[in-house]
Design a protein around this motif. Structure first.
Motif, PDB file in Angstrom:
ATOM      1  N   ASP A  84      64.393  14.207 -19.434  1.00 21.30           N
ATOM      2  CA  ASP A  84      63.146  14.738 -19.994  1.00 21.30           C
ATOM      3  C   ASP A  84      62.798  16.087 -19.379  1.00 21.30           C
ATOM      4  O   ASP A  84      62.311  16.982 -20.059  1.00 21.30           O
ATOM      5  CB  ASP A  84      61.984  13.764 -19.775  1.00 21.30           C
ATOM      6  CG  ASP A  84      62.079  12.533 -20.660  1.00 21.30           C
ATOM      7  OD1 ASP A  84      62.821  12.570 -21.667  1.00 21.30           O
ATOM      8  OD2 ASP A  84      61.408  11.540 -20.339  1.00 21.30           O
ATOM      9  N   GLY A 116      63.737  10.345 -34.890  1.00 18.74           N
ATOM     10  CA  GLY A 116      62.544  10.930 -34.278  1.00 18.74           C
ATOM     11  C   GLY A 116      62.873  11.692 -33.013  1.00 18.74           C
ATOM     12  O   GLY A 116      62.324  12.769 -32.755  1.00 18.74           O
ATOM     13  N   PHE A 117      63.783  11.155 -32.212  1.00 23.88           N
ATOM     14  CA  PHE A 117      64.195  11.828 -30.984  1.00 23.88           C
ATOM     15  C   PHE A 117      64.926  13.127 -31.316  1.00 23.88           C
ATOM     16  O   PHE A 117      64.682  14.158 -30.688  1.00 23.88           O
ATOM     17  CB  PHE A 117      65.097  10.907 -30.158  1.00 23.88           C
ATOM     18  CG  PHE A 117      65.452  11.453 -28.797  1.00 23.88           C
ATOM     19  CD1 PHE A 117      64.642  11.197 -27.711  1.00 23.88           C
ATOM     20  CD2 PHE A 117      66.600  12.206 -28.621  1.00 23.88           C
ATOM     21  CE1 PHE A 117      64.968  11.696 -26.458  1.00 23.88           C
ATOM     22  CE2 PHE A 117      66.937  12.709 -27.381  1.00 23.88           C
ATOM     23  CZ  PHE A 117      66.110  12.452 -26.284  1.00 23.88           C
ATOM     24  N   SER A 119      64.568  14.965 -33.954  1.00 27.09           N
ATOM     25  CA  SER A 119      63.563  15.909 -34.440  1.00 27.09           C
ATOM     26  C   SER A 119      62.720  16.458 -33.288  1.00 27.09           C
ATOM     27  O   SER A 119      62.488  17.664 -33.197  1.00 27.09           O
ATOM     28  CB  SER A 119      62.668  15.223 -35.475  1.00 27.09           C
ATOM     29  OG  SER A 119      61.629  16.082 -35.864  1.00 27.09           O
ATOM     30  N   GLN A 120      62.273  15.575 -32.409  1.00 22.21           N
ATOM     31  CA  GLN A 120      61.428  15.981 -31.282  1.00 22.21           C
ATOM     32  C   GLN A 120      62.116  17.019 -30.401  1.00 22.21           C
ATOM     33  O   GLN A 120      61.478  17.945 -29.906  1.00 22.21           O
ATOM     34  CB  GLN A 120      61.069  14.752 -30.443  1.00 22.21           C
ATOM     35  CG  GLN A 120      60.283  15.066 -29.179  1.00 22.21           C
ATOM     36  CD  GLN A 120      60.101  13.843 -28.287  1.00 22.21           C
ATOM     37  OE1 GLN A 120      60.526  12.737 -28.619  1.00 22.21           O
ATOM     38  NE2 GLN A 120      59.482  14.039 -27.152  1.00 22.21           N
ATOM     39  N   HIS A 121      63.402  16.878 -30.199  1.00 21.01           N
ATOM     40  CA  HIS A 121      64.132  17.784 -29.308  1.00 21.01           C
ATOM     41  C   HIS A 121      64.937  18.832 -30.062  1.00 21.01           C
ATOM     42  O   HIS A 121      65.808  19.487 -29.487  1.00 21.01           O
ATOM     43  CB  HIS A 121      65.021  16.982 -28.361  1.00 21.01           C
ATOM     44  CG  HIS A 121      64.224  16.152 -27.417  1.00 21.01           C
ATOM     45  ND1 HIS A 121      63.483  16.695 -26.394  1.00 21.01           N
ATOM     46  CD2 HIS A 121      64.012  14.822 -27.357  1.00 21.01           C
ATOM     47  CE1 HIS A 121      62.869  15.735 -25.732  1.00 21.01           C
ATOM     48  NE2 HIS A 121      63.167  14.585 -26.316  1.00 21.01           N
ATOM     49  N   GLN A 122      64.650  19.003 -31.336  1.00 25.03           N
ATOM     50  CA  GLN A 122      65.245  20.062 -32.159  1.00 25.03           C
ATOM     51  C   GLN A 122      66.774  20.037 -32.112  1.00 25.03           C
ATOM     52  O   GLN A 122      67.425  21.052 -31.909  1.00 25.03           O
ATOM     53  CB  GLN A 122      64.697  21.427 -31.724  1.00 25.03           C
ATOM     54  CG  GLN A 122      63.186  21.502 -31.777  1.00 25.03           C
ATOM     55  CD  GLN A 122      62.616  22.695 -31.031  1.00 25.03           C
ATOM     56  OE1 GLN A 122      63.339  23.594 -30.631  1.00 25.03           O
ATOM     57  NE2 GLN A 122      61.310  22.701 -30.859  1.00 25.03           N
TER      58      GLN A 122
END
Length: 194
Positions: A84, A116-117, A119-122
């Motif tokens: 993270d 979702g992960f 997308s969240q981290h591009q």
């Protein structure tokens, strides 16, 4: 007379035991002076092609020797707190990459990455490996997270950074990648892998 023979025999046994202990102590000291066994892949190690499946179950691969670009492998676990801490740094590196010179890929060692992960981290613009060939898991030493592995076009490891990237590691990584602001142009030409 019997006592002196018994005492002499005991002395000989004790002397032999001391000599054996001295030899063992020297061997242990020699082992301690060696560097610890590597937990990460060593620079110069030839890596196998990277094959596996993405979050949608589609096969993905990175083949060496057929593409002149280096490969930047980001090794992570979605539940790793140190990973993270690396994501903002990795996102910065990915956004500044010249994709005509470097192919970024991400490897989830837990096989639990969700859409979702991604997308969240591009990560939509690069291959994300969920399930990796077992040989590659061993050779790349994917049991450590986070890792940032730079592999040359020939499949040889150039450098491995294990753990959270500090300022000096980021500077070295950017220097080795030839930090470029042409990523937006290049990413249009190289949106992903097949």
């Amino acid at each position: 007379m019997k006592w002196s023979v018994a005492i002499s025999a005991c002395c000989v046994v004790l002397l032999a035991a001391n000599i054996a202990l001295i030899r063992q102590n020297r061997q242990l000291k020699a082992q301690l002076s060696l560097p610890p066994p590597a937990l990460e892949a060593a620079a110069g190690t030839q890596m196998p092609d990277l094959r596996g499946f993405d979050p949608d179950g589609k096969p993905v691969e990175v083949l060496y020797g057929k593409d002149a670009r280096k490969v930047l492998v980001l090794v992570f676990s979605p539940t790793c707190a140190f990973c993270d801490q690396n994501w903002p740094k990795w996102e910065q590196v990915i956004s500044s990459l010249d994709r005509s010179a470097v192919r970024p890929v991400a490897v989830d060692v837990t096989s639990t990455t969700t859409a979702g992960f991604v997308s969240q981290h591009q990560l939509a613009s690069l291959p994300v490996f969920l399930k990796v060939d077992p040989r590659a898991t061993l050779d790349y030493r994917f049991h450590l997270t986070p890792q940032t592995i730079l592999v040359g076009p020939n499949g040889k490891v150039e450098r491995v950074w294990t753990g959270v990237l500090n300022d000096s590691a980021m500077a070295e990584l950017k220097q080795r990648l030839g930090d470029s602001k042409t990523a937006s142009q290049s990413s249009d030409n190289h949106p992903g892998f097949h």
